[in-house]
Structures are given as structure tokens and as C-alpha cells.
Design a protein around this motif. Structure first.
Motif, PDB file in Angstrom:
ATOM      1  N   ALA A 132      -8.040  -1.122  -5.318  1.00  0.00           N
ATOM      2  CA  ALA A 132      -7.160  -2.251  -5.054  1.00  0.00           C
ATOM      3  C   ALA A 132      -6.951  -3.020  -6.343  1.00  0.00           C
ATOM      4  O   ALA A 132      -7.881  -3.190  -7.135  1.00  0.00           O
ATOM      5  CB  ALA A 132      -7.769  -3.167  -3.996  1.00  0.00           C
ATOM      6  N   LEU A 188      -2.914  -1.766  -2.631  1.00  0.00           N
ATOM      7  CA  LEU A 188      -3.952  -0.845  -2.166  1.00  0.00           C
ATOM      8  C   LEU A 188      -3.515   0.584  -2.423  1.00  0.00           C
ATOM      9  O   LEU A 188      -2.394   0.974  -2.058  1.00  0.00           O
ATOM     10  CB  LEU A 188      -4.208  -1.042  -0.664  1.00  0.00           C
ATOM     11  N   ALA A 192       0.842  -1.203   0.000  1.00  0.00           N
ATOM     12  CA  ALA A 192       0.000   0.000   0.000  1.00  0.00           C
ATOM     13  C   ALA A 192       0.866   1.238   0.000  1.00  0.00           C
ATOM     14  O   ALA A 192       1.982   1.235   0.537  1.00  0.00           O
ATOM     15  CB  ALA A 192      -0.919  -0.001   1.223  1.00  0.00           C
TER      16      ALA A 192
END
Length: 406
Positions: A107, A98, A56
């Protein structure tokens, strides 16, 4: 009395030292260990191969997702390069990237196989939560409006005892109980009949009967077999309890046990009750019948056939319970719960169903105990006449001779 106990313990020690007894006792635990072992290994291996990596652009978002899905995420992989390498090595199923800006949470999943359906649902739920937070911030809502949006629906369940866990617990208890009774009866009917029949046609019986009475010898044999059965039941109770405690602590089973604690408690209560007494007394009655059948055979070679009367009767009683598993209050079930050879199956069924009073249980137990006493007294009285017959005549001729011998 001393000779009685010598015969009892000689029979007991010979049986428990045999390989067949050890296999009989240890087989259920070996199967249980094998089932849990295979389940654990397959679950662990499949879980390891189905895990994913999560990358992420915001560490807080990644941390939140990993905390919510610890079992499905390999947390040690934090970069795309490391994730690609792990996918090639089949260490993970894929990796999830993400991303979140001021307007939208997105995502992207890449891997050699599709996301597991349950994990995909978890990803969708997580993205919806993140998106809702962004929407609230971007809408610049007041505190009251935010609270209004956070209201969730409620589901209430009112489960009645007759249709809830109690019904499932009764059904599980019924099947466990009748199978326990059936398997123990079948096993020890064969053991007892073979034990008695194997002595037919041997001169040793004449020597034994010259030093002790036939009734004492017969009673010693029965007591020895019953001690073996009692040993097996004690091992099963202790081993079963130890397995239950282990399942409460094992990582792969503790959640299942915790979620079904009420159901498990009811099942254990139904089994570890007076039902065990019915099981034991039923085994005693069938054991005496098996000993009687074993004494009626013509020669030792017929020992495998000796258990057939007790086996067939037990099968009839076992299969007769099936129509009443959800109808224990039927008249037929009530009648058979007082009939010896059937009450060990039918009275536990009524006790589990909670459709019987204490007085009815006491009456059934009295009849069962009286039948055991009368059958022991009768068979022990004609035992010598039955055992000393070695001529190959019909069943009824041997039976009439044995009766006349008394």
C-alpha cells in the motif's frame, strides 16, 4: 384553606413566570444541546477532512477495505486523478493505493498530512490479513495445516462487582447526586430567602396578617416554592429521559450509549430511586431554614444576605461528603446520614454504596420528616413577630423578639 392555596399558587405562578426560572430550567438542556452540537459539527467536519480515498488494482480488495473502514473512506473517489483533485481542494486528507500480486500485498499513501494513527493501524491490519492469505496460498498447505494456523489466543476477563462497572457507576452516581442536591439547595435557598426578605418593611404585611394568619401565609410561601422545585425536578426527569432516548438514536452517540448500556443503567437506577426523595426532603428543610433567615433580616435591602446561613450549611455538608466517596461505611458517614441538614447528602451516598439496610433508611427518613414538621411548626408560630420587625437591630435581638412574640 382557600387562602392558603391562593398564597401557594400566587407564589408558584410568580416564580415560574420569571425569566430566572426559565433560564435555570433550560440552561442544563441548552448546555447539553450546545455540547452535542459542537461535538457533532466538529466531529463531522474533522471526519470529512480526515477521510481518504482508496484506489486498488483489484476491485474486490478495494471493496473489502472500504467495507471495513466506511467512516474513514470517501468511497465515491475511485481513480488517482480524482483523488489528486480532491486533495488539492482539501476534500480529503490523502489517498491510498492498494496493490497485490501473487507474492505480496503493498500500500502507498500520498497526501498533505500523515495518516491518522488509528487509520494507520487499520491499514496495517488489513495488509497483514491480505498477506497471510497470499502466504497460505503460496505455501500450498493442507486443510488441517490452514486450520492450525488460524488458531487465535483467547483472553478471559473475570470482573468482580466491587471492582467492575458497579464501582464506576457508584462513583458517577455519587457526583451527580451530590451536585444535584447542592445546586438545587443553593439556588432555592437564595430564592426563598429573597422572596421572604423582600417583604420586610412593607405595610402590605400588616394588611395580609389582618386577613389571614401568619402561619398560613408562611406555609403558603413554602408550598409555592416547593411546587416550583417539584416542577423543575419533573422537567429535568422528563427532559433527561428524552435526551437519553435521543442519544440512543443519534448517529454520533448511539454507539457510545450501546457500549456503556450497563453502566448507564446502573447510574440511572442509583439516581431515580429513593435518593430523589432525600433530595426533595432536603430541599424542603433548607427552604424552611432560608425562609426563617429571610424573615430575620432588618429590611428588604438585606435580602442578598438572608440566604447565607442556609448556603454555608449546605456548603459544609457538600464538602463533608468528599472524604467518604470511597468510604461510605465509615462511622462518621453513618452518623451524619441520620442528622437533618446532612442526611440528604450522606444517606444517598450510603444507598449508592449499598452499605445500608432498609431499616436504617426508614429511620433516617423518619428523623428527616420529623425535623421538617417541627421546623415548619416552630417558624410558622413566630413568623408574624419576625416579619413585623423593621428596626435595624442585631440579629439576636430580632430573633429574641420574634420568639417572645409567640
Amino acid at each position: 384553606m382557600r387562602k392558603l392555596w391562593i398564597i401557594t399558587f400566587e407564589t408558584y405562578l410568580r416564580q415560574i413566570k420569571s425569566w430566572s426560572f426559565l433560564i435555570l430550567v433550560l440552561a442544563p438542556f441548552a448546555m447539553l444541546a450546545l455540547t452535542f452540537g459542537v461535538g457533532y459539527l466538529s466531529g463531522t467536519s474533522s471526519q470529512a477532512g480526515n477521510r481518504i480515498a482508496v484506489i486498488a488494482d483489484q476491485p474486490s480488495v478495494r471493496k473489502q477495505f472500504v467495507q471495513q473502514n466506511k467512516d474513514d473512506v470517501k468511497a465515491s473517489i475511485t481513480t488517482v486523478a480524482a483523488a489528486k483533485k480532491a486533495v488539492k481542494a482539501d476534500q480529503i486528507a490523502g489517498y491510498l493505493i492498494l496493490r497485490q500480486d501473487a507474492q505480496r500485498a503493498t500500500a502507498t499513501y500520498r497526501g498533505g498530512q500523515s495518516l491518522d494513527s488509528s487509520l494507520k493501524t487499520q491499514v496495517d491490519t488489513f495488509l497483514m490479513q491480505q498477506q497471510q492469505q497470499l502466504n497460505v496460498v503460496n505455501a500450498k498447505l493442507s486443510v488441517a495445516q490452514v486450520k492450525a494456523l488460524q488458531q487465535t489466543p483467547q483472553l478471559k476477563q473475570i470482573v468482580h462487582k466491587k471492582t467492575g462497572n458497579a464501582k464506576l457507576a457508584r462513583l458517577i452516581s455519587f457526583w451527580i447526586m451530590v451536585f444535584m442536591v447542592y445546586m438545587i439547595l443553593i439556588t432555592y435557598s437564595s430564592i426563598t430567602a429573597s422572596e421572604i426578605a423582600s417583604e420586610k418593611g412593607t405595610k402590605i404585611m400588616e394588611i395580609i396578617f389582618s386577613s389571614t394568619t401568619a402561619s398560613k401565609y408562611f406555609l403558603g410561601k413554602i408550598l409555592g416554592v416547593l411546587l416550583v422545585i417539584l416542577t423543575q425536578l419533573v422537567v429535568y426527569i422528563i427532559g433527561g429521559w428524552a435526551s437519553y432516548l435521543a442519544a440512543q438514536r443519534a448517529a454520533f452517540s448511539k454507539d457510545i450509549v450501546a457500549n456503556n448500556q450497563d453502566l448507564i443503567g446502573k447510574v440511572l437506577h442509583n439516581i431515580l430511586s429513593i435518593n430523589l426523595l432525600y433530595l426533595f426532603l432536603g430541599v424542603i428543610l433548607y427552604t424552611i431554614l432560608s425562609a426563617f433567615s429571610g424573615a430575620l433580616v432588618a429590611k428588604a435591602e438585606d435580602a442578598p444576605k438572608a440566604a447565607q446561613p442556609a448556603t454555608y450549611l449546605s456548603m459544609i455538608a457538600f464538602f463533608a461528603t468528599f472524604p467518604f466517596q470511597n468510604n461510605a461505611d465509615a462511622l462518621t458517614a453513618k452518623i451524619l446520614s441520620y442528622v437533618p441538614f446532612f442526611s440528604s447528602y450522606f444517606m444517598p451516598l450510603r444507598i449508592i454504596d449499598e452499605s445500608v439496610s432498609n431499616w436504617e433508611i426508614a429511620g433516617s427518613l423518619v428523623l428527616l420528616l420529623a425535623s421538617i414538621f417541627c421546623l415548619i411548626r416552630y417558624v410558622s408560630g413566630i413568623y408574624e413577630g419576625l416579619m413585623l420587625q423593621t428596626d435595624d437591630t442585631s440579629f439576636w435581638k430580632r430573633f429574641r423578639r420574634g420568639v417572645r412574640y409567640q
